[in-house]
Write a protein that holds these residues in place. Structure first.
Motif, mmCIF file in Angstrom:
data_model
loop_
_atom_site.group_PDB
_atom_site.id
_atom_site.type_symbol
_atom_site.label_atom_id
_atom_site.label_comp_id
_atom_site.label_asym_id
_atom_site.label_seq_id
_atom_site.Cartn_x
_atom_site.Cartn_y
_atom_site.Cartn_z
ATOM 1 N N LYS A 27 0.833 -1.198 0.000
ATOM 2 C CA LYS A 27 0.000 0.000 0.000
ATOM 3 C C LYS A 27 0.870 1.249 0.000
ATOM 4 O O LYS A 27 0.653 2.199 -0.762
ATOM 5 C CB LYS A 27 -0.895 -0.014 1.247
ATOM 6 C CG LYS A 27 -1.908 1.110 1.293
ATOM 7 C CD LYS A 27 -2.848 0.925 2.461
ATOM 8 C CE LYS A 27 -3.929 1.997 2.404
ATOM 9 N NZ LYS A 27 -4.811 1.959 3.569
ATOM 10 N N LYS A 28 1.881 1.216 0.831
ATOM 11 C CA LYS A 28 2.772 2.374 0.909
ATOM 12 C C LYS A 28 3.465 2.616 -0.424
ATOM 13 O O LYS A 28 3.508 3.737 -0.926
ATOM 14 C CB LYS A 28 3.828 2.124 1.999
ATOM 15 C CG LYS A 28 3.909 3.229 3.019
ATOM 16 C CD LYS A 28 4.799 2.952 4.196
ATOM 17 C CE LYS A 28 6.052 2.233 3.820
ATOM 18 N NZ LYS A 28 7.016 2.138 4.946
ATOM 19 N N LYS A 29 3.965 1.559 -0.959
ATOM 20 C CA LYS A 29 4.698 1.690 -2.222
ATOM 21 C C LYS A 29 3.796 2.195 -3.341
ATOM 22 O O LYS A 29 4.190 3.049 -4.135
ATOM 23 C CB LYS A 29 5.309 0.329 -2.613
ATOM 24 C CG LYS A 29 6.488 -0.053 -1.755
ATOM 25 C CD LYS A 29 7.196 -1.269 -2.307
ATOM 26 C CE LYS A 29 8.374 -1.639 -1.451
ATOM 27 N NZ LYS A 29 9.621 -0.952 -1.834
ATOM 28 N N GLU A 87 1.115 3.905 -3.053
ATOM 29 C CA GLU A 87 0.723 5.289 -2.797
ATOM 30 C C GLU A 87 1.788 6.235 -3.302
ATOM 31 O O GLU A 87 1.493 7.245 -3.966
ATOM 32 C CB GLU A 87 0.491 5.518 -1.302
ATOM 33 C CG GLU A 87 -0.940 5.271 -0.880
ATOM 34 C CD GLU A 87 -1.123 5.302 0.630
ATOM 35 O OE1 GLU A 87 -2.255 5.073 1.077
ATOM 36 O OE2 GLU A 87 -0.134 5.539 1.349
#
Lengths: 150, 676
Positions: free
Chosen positions: A127-129, A131
């Motif tokens: 998810k972080k990546k 985003e």
């Protein structure tokens, strides 16, 4: 940052995601579906995924807290979750789902719990990546960022 | 969910613009699927709920060419949806799942899926799905061609014998096909308007088939006999195919029962009709007539066909029922007439309508169909019939539950209350029942039936009509008997069940035409609470509907019961004369289930749509044995023996019970037909 630089950076990010196994071919399919009619398709669908899967993750967590474990139910939840992860091409997360299912079938509660923790980690990491990826893409411009590098 | 409500014209640029309905509870998958399909230039409608999907499809079958559905859904099993769509709408369905293990794929195929795709689905695969639409159309054309072939060939005096050499035949077929190729091609590529097999139409179809003989019935001849405008051989051919399948299916179940049930319902869906038809045809016991293909019905129901059947469109059963009015024929006369009835096929278990003559359509389906015409219930009835139907016609109808899946039995229950039915009607949820069908579920204790009876709404209405041999489809020649009293009664009533009107909703109640003397109980057959009980065999029919398809499948032995119940249900709404009650008694006794599953149905013209459960029918069949009095309804099963319906609940039981009563009471004859 200069546009071409950003573009290159974006390409690198993308490549890394694939190389590191976070994403698979399915993600490319999503990208290919993005066009003028659907300029932000990939981002939209990923966003939708994260929104919808939160609910599923929550369900699974609750189910894992029960005693005794209801493997059928767990399997069912995971089935749904897996459907989504495969649809967006979240490779690592999908792998964890498969593992989880195996444990469910074997009735291995501990295994399930362990796998689930791992799954959550992968899920959050991706998810972080993504985003970051989308943020950069938006900066560059929708069309270009959507293009698959030739 | 995105629904494009604008009317979409059939596409000339097929496969571009092919209209697809996508169903998946996972929003991500759904969105992805939608985008992919749009990319293929199809016209897409999406929904995350299977129920919604069915609703859309039912609203207008012609709006879609293809359905893609996920297997794993919370509100309905994908396979069930698959079956329903295949049966009701005859559209190709593609299954989609994240799991592709062999068992699942096999299950998909056996439920009728055209294809089974794995998630994540790729665009390449979707680009080819249009082939399923074309294939289906071609199959229909081909079938038509083939079926016509013999006719053509013989007519054309061709040298090659049709029956002979397969090669030759093949060549001929090919030739024929080629000749028609162009014509068909155009047809296939164009979107054909789907023919809705209304009860009436179905009734005609069944009549034609029966006249020709099921083995000799070829589409062309059937078409000619039916003499309906705008109906093509192709339509008839595909309907015939389904009908045959239906017959086969219900043949497992007491065929008799099926007949009974079929008669009763005007199934909305073609299947219903089919079942119906089948039932009609199979009633062996039916005085030699139509055999009620209970089994078919049953099978139908089991597969949830009942549901389909129940759908307004399907209420073929109803129509059938009209024909198959179960004639409770209480009097002796009845019995005789019954013999003549042969045309039982039309009758069929009211319960059958729901497709389940034997097996009741799944409750789920029923519910949905409920509104449709009682037919839905028909299925229920069948299932409901399982219990020993003792239809106490008594106050019975008041149960009114007919509509609801509740107490079916109530309907049929009061055998002794001729009036019961009358009371019932009110009770019966009219809204569910088609019109004023008074579902007379003869006392069988079909609890289920009662509700089913309600379903039968249509049935009952048609009852009156049916009775007077109005039963259009059926040729209950013996109608005389019932006609007597009932006839007038019936006449007034709403158009005969299905038979006449063929409307699904209203008449689908399977009308069990009770032979003269039996008061016609107009119970809302819809609730076919097929009275399992013997007394009101007919009631059971309705009940069965509610039971859901699966249940119905059961007991073949219900046949007789069904009849009984059916009969029982024939309680004329208006002040049913006492004779009815008497009759009911008879029914009760008669309805005892015969293990041998006589097809009461066959005998009775169970027009009643009350879906007398197949079981019931069987049971009733038993009951009906020998009760000529019962009228056409029941084949002469031995009602006398005091059947004990164990779980008859089928029309047969009812019928038998009735029959028995008949015998016992001469006055039973009078007029009323207990319609279940």
């Amino acid at each position: 940052m200069e546009r071409s630089q950003m573009y290159r950076q974006l390409a690198n990010m993308r490549k890394a995601l694939f190389d590191q196994g976070f994403l698979d071919e399915q993600f490319v399919q999503l990208e290919e579906l993005q066009d003028d009619a659907n300029p932000n398709f990939v981002e939209e669908i990923v966003t939708l995924f994260y929104r919808d899967s939160t609910r599923l993750i929550h369900n699974i967590e609750q189910a894992l807290e029960k005693n005794p474990l209801d493997f059928t139910k767990l399997d069912s939840y995971m089935h749904q979750f897996k459907g989504s992860t495969t649809s967006i091409g979240a490779k690592k997360v999908t792998n964890e789902c498969t593992q989880f299912r195996e444990y469910c079938k074997a009735g291995n509660g501990e295994g399930c719990k362990r796998t689930f923790e791992q799954l959550k980690k992968e899920y959050a990491l991706l998810k972080k990546k993504l985003e970051a990826y989308f943020q950069l893409a938006r900066q560059i411009g929708p069309v270009e960022s959507a293009c698959r590098p030739k | 969910m995105t629904i494009d409500r604008s009317f979409v014209e059939p596409n000339d640029q097929f496969p571009l613009g092919m209209r697809v309905l996508a169903v998946d509870d996972d929003p991500i998958c759904l969105k992805l699927l939608e985008t992919l399909l749009r990319k293929c230039q199809y016209h897409v409608t999406t929904t995350s709920q299977a129920i919604m999907a069915l609703k859309l499809l039912r609203e207008n079958k012609n709006n879609f060419d293809l359905v893609i559905s996920d297997v794993h859904m919370p509100d309905m099993d994908g396979f069930k949806l698959l079956e329903l769509v295949g049966l009701e709408m005859d559209l190709p369905v593609i299954m989609l799942s994240a799991y592709g293990d062999t068992k699942l794929v096999m299950k998909g195929i056996s439920h009728g899926a055209c294809d089974y795709l794995l998630k994540p689905v790729r665009i390449e695969e979707l680009k080819n799905i249009w082939q399923h639409v074309v294939r289906r159309k071609k199959t229909d054309s081909k079938e038509q061609n083939n079926s016509d072939k013999p006719c053509h060939e013989t007519e054309g005096g061709q040298a090659v014998t049709v029956t002979g050499d397969s090669d030759q035949n093949g060549k001929l077929n090919r030739k024929k096909r080629d000749q028609k190729e162009d014509e068909n091609e155009d047809q296939s590529t164009q979107k054909r308007t789907r023919v809705v097999w209304t009860v009436d139409l179905h009734r005609k179809f069944v009549a034609a088939v029966n006249q020709l003989g099921i083995d000799k019935a070829v589409p062309k001849r059937i078409l000619d006999m039916m003499n309906v405008e705008k109906l093509t051989r192709e339509n008839v051919a595909s309907h015939l195919q389904k009908y045959r399948l239906y017959l086969k299916r219900i043949s497992v179940v007491a065929s008799h029962q099926a007949n009974m049930i079929a008669a009763s319902g005007g199934a909305d869906s073609p299947y219903l009709q089919m079942g119906f038809l089948n039932g009609l045809g199979n009633v062996p016991s039916m005085v030699g007539s139509a055999q009620f293909q209970n089994t078919d019905v049953r099978s139908l129901s089991s597969s949830g066909m009942l549901d389909r059947l129940n759908t307004p469109a399907g209420l073929g059963m109803r129509g059938l029922s009209s024909s198959g009015m179960v004639q409770l024929g209480h009097a002796d006369n009845l019995i005789n007439p019954i013999n003549n009835q042969n045309k039982f096929h039309e009758v069929i278990l009211p319960g059958n309508q729901n497709g389940n003559i034997q097996g009741m359509p799944t409750p789920f389906e029923f519910d949905q169909l409920q509104h449709k015409n009682g037919v839905d219930h028909i299925g229920d009835l069948s299932s409901a019939n399982n219990d020993s139907m003792v239809f106490p016609i008594s106050s019975g109808l008041s149960d009114g539950n007919m509509n609801g899946n509740s107490s079916r039995n109530s309907f049929l229950g009061a055998p002794h209350n001729p009036v019961m039915l009358q009371g019932q009607p009110q009770g019966i949820k009219r809204d569910e029942l088609c019109g004023n069908q008074s579902f007379v579920t003869v006392a069988s204790s079909n609890r289920e039936y009662s509700s089913r009876l309600a379903d039968f709404r249509g049935c009952i209405d048609s009852w009156p009509a049916v009775q007077a041999s109005e039963i259009q489809s059926n040729s209950f020649t013996s109608n005389d008997c019932f006609k007597q009293d009932t006839r007038s009664y019936l006449m007034d009533r709403k158009s005969s069940i299905a038979m006449d009107t063929g409307n699904k909703s209203n008449n689908n109640s399977s009308i069990a035409v009770v032979p003269a003397g039996f008061p016609v109980l107009r119970t809302d057959l819809q609730s076919q609470a097929a009275p399992r009980q013997q007394s009101n065999a007919e009631q059971n029919m309705n009940d069965t509907q509610k039971q859901g398809w699966d249940e119905n499948k059961q007991n073949p032995s219900h046949g007789p019961n069904l009849m009984c119940s059916f009969l029982n249900s024939m309680i004329p709404p208006h002040g049913v004369p006492d004779p009815f009650s008497q009759r009911l008694d008879l029914e009760n006794t008669i309805c005892h289930r015969n293990a041998n599953g006589n097809n009461m149905i066959g005998q009775r013209n169970l027009v009643d749509s009350s879906t007398v459960q197949h079981n019931e029918v069987e049971q009733s069949a038993i009951g009906t044995t020998a009760k000529p009095k019962q009228g056409n309804l029941i084949n002469q099963r031995k009602p006398q023996d005091g059947y004990s319906f164990d779980d008859v609940g089928s029309l047969e039981d009812l019928v038998t019970a009735m029959m028995k009563q008949e015998e016992d009471k001469s006055n039973m004859r009078e007029g009323g037909w207990v319609y279940i």
